[in-house]
Scaffold this active site. Sequence first.
Site, mmCIF file in Angstrom:
data_model
loop_
_atom_site.group_PDB
_atom_site.id
_atom_site.type_symbol
_atom_site.label_atom_id
_atom_site.label_comp_id
_atom_site.label_asym_id
_atom_site.label_seq_id
_atom_site.Cartn_x
_atom_site.Cartn_y
_atom_site.Cartn_z
ATOM 1 N N LYS A 124 31.209 48.189 13.467
ATOM 2 C CA LYS A 124 30.594 49.054 12.454
ATOM 3 C C LYS A 124 31.212 50.442 12.529
ATOM 4 C CE LYS A 124 26.147 50.587 12.769
ATOM 5 N NZ LYS A 124 26.332 52.050 12.844
ATOM 6 N N GLU A 193 21.571 54.461 5.829
ATOM 7 C CA GLU A 193 20.628 55.157 6.724
ATOM 8 C C GLU A 193 20.059 56.403 6.071
ATOM 9 O OE1 GLU A 193 21.911 55.785 10.775
ATOM 10 O OE2 GLU A 193 20.114 56.967 11.240
#
Length: 287
Positions: A124, A193
């Site tokens: 990631k 996020e």
Amino acid sequence: MTTLSGGGTLFNRITAKDIRDTKNLKDKLPVVTAYDAMMAGLAEKAGCDVLLVGDSLGMVVLGYESTIPVIMDDMVHHTKAVVRGSQKAHIVSDMPFMSFNVSVDDTLRNASRLIQEGGAQSVKLEGGKPISGQVKRLVASGIPVMGHIGLTPQSILNIGGYKIQGKIKTEALRLLEDAKILEEMGAYSIVLELIPAPLAKLITEEVSIPTIGIGAGPFCDGQVQVFHDLMGLYPKFVPKHTRQYLNLGVKIEKALRTYLMEVKDGDFPSDHESFSMDPEMFREMLK
Ligand code: KIV
């Protein structure tokens, strides 16, 4: 609950493709962070198909104030432990600060460490357009990439705090563009996020790969949370977006207080927790 396939003849573990294919499933994809073998085993036993070795380990495990001090060796070390503690789950490993905001060749070298040494199935990376070249190269080299946009904790020095992102039009449009670029570069999913729920919904509708939200509302294709937040193990800060399913920190402290007291009082160990020997032989030995 839908369980992802995995365990086929070719791969023991759930693959990035399995995760990409969840886009149109009815069930949402639950993801949790894991940093060691025991946590990975528990999460997998509970039915979690995807484990993220997040660089949040810097804060919740290693005691740093942010994720910035985390280095490649930390990520490789903890990724190995999570891999050892699980059998079927897909392990995503975070690329730490400055491991991919460098040349494309260095990015590839660092990502390969997480895959080859660590044993992760994908990596990631935080960021959108500025790191599109790195994402493209990793994917082209056979390394599946999970994107991460919105609040990117590694940019905390620029952002100035853990603040919600994409509340103003230009930022929201930039995040939408970033998501589309990551999709185009071959990312198999994207973490969103700390962005407003309507924006997360729009991004989720606009891309063909699963979005995995954290503080991004209920409309994402999946959700990810930090293990310590869910279990009440990080008392320094409880994010608004988390739900504490246990207050383990308090329970552990209470149990330890009892242990300390029992040792001081001589209540621990008892006969039951001790080992005996043949009294005859012992008497003989004393002679
Ligand atoms: O490091 C981490 O735990 C993460 C999640 C918060 C998505 O990146």
